[in-house]
Design a protein around this motif. Structure first.
Motif, PDB file in Angstrom:
ATOM      1  N   ILE A  47       0.868  -1.187   0.000  1.00 31.66           N
ATOM      2  CA  ILE A  47       0.000   0.000   0.000  1.00 31.66           C
ATOM      3  C   ILE A  47       0.899   1.230   0.000  1.00 31.66           C
ATOM      4  O   ILE A  47       1.730   1.402   0.897  1.00 31.66           O
ATOM      5  N   SER A  48       0.740   2.060  -1.025  1.00 29.80           N
ATOM      6  CA  SER A  48       1.572   3.265  -1.042  1.00 29.80           C
ATOM      7  C   SER A  48       0.812   4.430  -0.440  1.00 29.80           C
ATOM      8  O   SER A  48      -0.325   4.707  -0.821  1.00 29.80           O
ATOM      9  N   LEU A  49       1.473   5.084   0.488  1.00 30.97           N
ATOM     10  CA  LEU A  49       0.909   6.266   1.141  1.00 30.97           C
ATOM     11  C   LEU A  49       1.772   7.465   0.761  1.00 30.97           C
ATOM     12  O   LEU A  49       2.807   7.315   0.113  1.00 30.97           O
ATOM     13  N   LYS A  50       1.333   8.631   1.215  1.00 30.27           N
ATOM     14  CA  LYS A  50       2.163   9.822   1.024  1.00 30.27           C
ATOM     15  C   LYS A  50       2.376  10.382   2.426  1.00 30.27           C
ATOM     16  O   LYS A  50       1.873  11.437   2.772  1.00 30.27           O
ATOM     17  N   SER A  51       3.071   9.606   3.237  1.00 32.68           N
ATOM     18  CA  SER A  51       3.112   9.895   4.678  1.00 32.68           C
ATOM     19  C   SER A  51       4.512  10.250   5.177  1.00 32.68           C
ATOM     20  O   SER A  51       4.729  10.351   6.375  1.00 32.68           O
ATOM     21  N   ARG A  52       5.430  10.428   4.263  1.00 26.84           N
ATOM     22  CA  ARG A  52       6.818  10.658   4.683  1.00 26.84           C
ATOM     23  C   ARG A  52       6.987  12.010   5.358  1.00 26.84           C
ATOM     24  O   ARG A  52       7.702  12.121   6.355  1.00 26.84           O
ATOM     25  N   ARG A 141      21.991  15.905   2.473  1.00 30.96           N
ATOM     26  CA  ARG A 141      22.032  17.033   3.423  1.00 30.96           C
ATOM     27  C   ARG A 141      21.308  18.253   2.843  1.00 30.96           C
ATOM     28  O   ARG A 141      20.911  19.150   3.563  1.00 30.96           O
ATOM     29  N   ASN A 142      21.117  18.259   1.516  1.00 33.48           N
ATOM     30  CA  ASN A 142      20.448  19.400   0.871  1.00 33.48           C
ATOM     31  C   ASN A 142      19.025  19.073   0.442  1.00 33.48           C
ATOM     32  O   ASN A 142      18.456  19.769  -0.390  1.00 33.48           O
ATOM     33  N   HIS A 143      18.448  17.990   0.932  1.00 34.70           N
ATOM     34  CA  HIS A 143      17.109  17.613   0.463  1.00 34.70           C
ATOM     35  C   HIS A 143      16.116  18.736   0.759  1.00 34.70           C
ATOM     36  O   HIS A 143      16.135  19.327   1.839  1.00 34.70           O
ATOM     37  N   PRO A 144      15.228  19.049  -0.230  1.00 33.76           N
ATOM     38  CA  PRO A 144      14.313  20.192  -0.048  1.00 33.76           C
ATOM     39  C   PRO A 144      13.336  20.032   1.119  1.00 33.76           C
ATOM     40  O   PRO A 144      12.907  21.028   1.698  1.00 33.76           O
ATOM     41  N   VAL A 145      12.961  18.814   1.459  1.00 34.97           N
ATOM     42  CA  VAL A 145      11.927  18.635   2.500  1.00 34.97           C
ATOM     43  C   VAL A 145      12.491  17.969   3.759  1.00 34.97           C
ATOM     44  O   VAL A 145      12.181  18.365   4.885  1.00 34.97           O
ATOM     45  N   THR A 146      13.331  16.959   3.574  1.00 39.68           N
ATOM     46  CA  THR A 146      13.878  16.240   4.734  1.00 39.68           C
ATOM     47  C   THR A 146      15.415  16.195   4.652  1.00 39.68           C
ATOM     48  O   THR A 146      15.988  15.147   4.368  1.00 39.68           O
ATOM     49  N   PRO A 147      16.067  17.331   4.902  1.00 39.32           N
ATOM     50  CA  PRO A 147      17.538  17.309   4.857  1.00 39.32           C
ATOM     51  C   PRO A 147      18.089  16.389   5.960  1.00 39.32           C
ATOM     52  O   PRO A 147      17.639  16.462   7.101  1.00 39.32           O
ATOM     53  N   MET A 148      19.032  15.531   5.599  1.00 40.05           N
ATOM     54  CA  MET A 148      19.570  14.577   6.567  1.00 40.05           C
ATOM     55  C   MET A 148      20.973  15.014   6.988  1.00 40.05           C
ATOM     56  O   MET A 148      21.911  14.955   6.206  1.00 40.05           O
ATOM     57  N   THR A 149      21.086  15.440   8.247  1.00 41.44           N
ATOM     58  CA  THR A 149      22.369  15.986   8.708  1.00 41.44           C
ATOM     59  C   THR A 149      23.008  15.140   9.809  1.00 41.44           C
ATOM     60  O   THR A 149      23.978  15.546  10.426  1.00 41.44           O
TER      61      THR A 149
END
Ligand SMILES: Nc1ncnc2c1ncn2[C@@H]1O[C@H](COP(=O)(O)OP(=O)(O)OP(=O)(O)O)[C@@H](O)[C@H]1O
Ligand SMILES: O=C(O)[C@@H](O)C(=O)CO
Length: 419
Positions: A47-52, A141-149
């Motif tokens: 099941i694909s959601l858009k919940s990220r 690290r530059n992701h527009p919504v969820t930058p991972m640092t």
């Protein structure tokens, strides 16, 4: 139905569905939670959601609703699929959804396994690497919504969940499945609710799959799917017809790219050298009501070119940063998503049947606006990116996760058509 997968975005869903099919499970992907039971012939349902990156309560509600539906269909094991780069904010949604699923299943323990070595996502001593770089040094690290640092999965999980996190390191994993399950027991005794598991090659994933056989809930990227599928081998029947059903046909095609990942930037640059291309103007997208109409007319004019026309919002980090500073990160990404949603809908109404889409969030809005309820899974264009075909129409889609595929991906995808 044996295995129920809850995926937090659309490309992530096709990613794991592709690996389940490769490993012999007849798999159907459903977009969102169906309102009623479905009469489906499948071993696994994704099941694909858009919940990220939606609000936490929404992510929890839709994920638990998906779990309930999968339970009603008779699934015996559940897999929460998130990104192999652990895309999340300091608050979630990976931790909160994992907690809610454990609670709903009345379970106290699960594993955290984002590794996908075939695409360069490896976990070593609890740290996540992307193509040999620490996650926090990678393009993420530059992701527009969820930058991972931060690259420490234990720290990331501790920050966004209710319980405590332990580690199963590769030394234990290399000793085999039994020592791994013993380590799970030790961690449970120590009060840990989640175990981050190392994995940097396929053999680690096979061992982990075996060790996770009796866990009701598994969480991770798509890498572990092969190990988990093997646990069900004796229950599986012939899979070849399911893969046939997902093949794309020669038809009018468009490429829509809403991902700003490092790999998508390379793919867009390479494809733009061969195919008609149109860069989205974010300012116009935010300010002009009829902006989408002009892009739509442009695509119509270019549909008969040798390569499908491409419309892209894809931008290099410094350009993206400037846009976000000027218009706001949320407002600009929302406007871009709305644009692709509207454009895809108009193109479908005008005979475009094949959509090659880059970016998980972008794929989510496009799939929703196309009104597709679910997919048959077809051949893999690249590891983690299969062609998929709508179960209820003639549309075919290639939903590419931001960093997946090689530089020629958009062209390669169009080489899969048959008449
Ligand atoms: N030029 C731009 N300006 C502002 N926002 C943009 C721009 N281009 C893309 N975006 C937004 O960035 C987000 C990219 O997320 P998306 O999930 O589609 O790609 P991704 O994160 O690279 O892919 P994945 O999640 O599969 O790794 C979307 O919300 C998109 O609308
Ligand atoms: O796991 C991955 O990297 C992908 O399936 C994904 O989820 C990107 O959106």
């Amino acid at each position: 139905m044996l295995l129920g997968v809850i995926a937090d975005d659309f490309t992530g869903a096709t990613d794991i569905a592709g690996f389940l099919v490769e490993n012999g499970m007849r798999t159907i992907q459903l977009n969102g939670v169906p309102e009623t039971s479905l009469d489906i012939e499948a071993d696994a349902v994704v099941i694909s959601l858009k919940s990220r990156s939606c609000p936490e309560h929404e992510a929890i509600d839709t994920s638990v609703a998906a779990l309930n539906w999968l339970q009603q269909q008779g699934c015996q094991q559940f897999y929460f699929k998130y990104c192999s780069t652990f895309d999340s904010t300091a608050k979630g949604n990976i931790g909160p959804v994992t907690d809610a699923l454990l609670d709903a299943l009345n379970e106290d323990f699960t594993i955290v396994c984002p590794a996908l070595p075939v695409n360069g996502r490896t976990v070593f001593n609890g740290h996540l690497f992307v193509m040999g770089e620490l996650l926090s040094d990678s393009g993420m690290r530059n992701h527009p919504v969820t930058p991972m640092t931060d690259s420490s999965l234990v720290r990331l999980m501790d920050a966004q969940s209710q319980g405590a996190t332990g580690l199963v390191n590769y030394q234990t994993i290399e000793q085999g499945a039994q020592p791994v399950t013993e380590r799970f027991s030790t961690l449970i005794q120590k009060g840990k609710r989640y175990a981050v598991v190392d994995a940097f090659n396929q053999s680690h994933l096979e061992t982990l799959g075996e060790a996770a056989k009796s866990l009701k809930l598994i969480t991770g990227g798509s890498g572990l799917a092969s190990g988990i599928a093997k646990n069900w081998t004796e229950h599986l029947s012939d899979q070849s017809s399911a893969k046939e059903a997902g093949k794309p046909q020669q038809a009018k095609t468009v490429v829509l790219s809403g991902s700003c990942s490092v790999m998508t930037n390379k793919q867009v640059a390479s494809y733009a050298a061969k195919a008609p291309h149109l860069a989205l103007d974010v300012k116009a997208c935010l300010e002009q009501e009829n902006y989408c109409e002009s892009a739509f007319q442009w695509v119509l004019k270019n549909l008969d070119a040798d390569f499908a026309p491409m419309v892209y919002a894809t931008a290099e980090p410094e350009v993206l940063k400037a846009i976000q500073t000027q218009y706001g990160a949320q407002a600009s990404s929302h406007a871009v998503e709305q644009f692709f949603s509207q454009l895809a809908h108009q193109l479908k109404e005008n005979g475009v049947q094949n959509f090659i889409v880059a970016g998980g969030e972008t794929s989510g809005v496009v799939t929703q606006s196309l009104g597709v309820k679910g997919f048959h899974i077809g051949p893999q264009i690249a590891p983690g990116v299969p062609w998929v075909k709508a179960i209820d129409s003639t549309l075919s889609l290639a939903l590419k996760s931001g960093n997946f595929g090689d530089v020629n991906f958009f062209e390669t995808a169009q080489g899969f058509y048959h008449d």
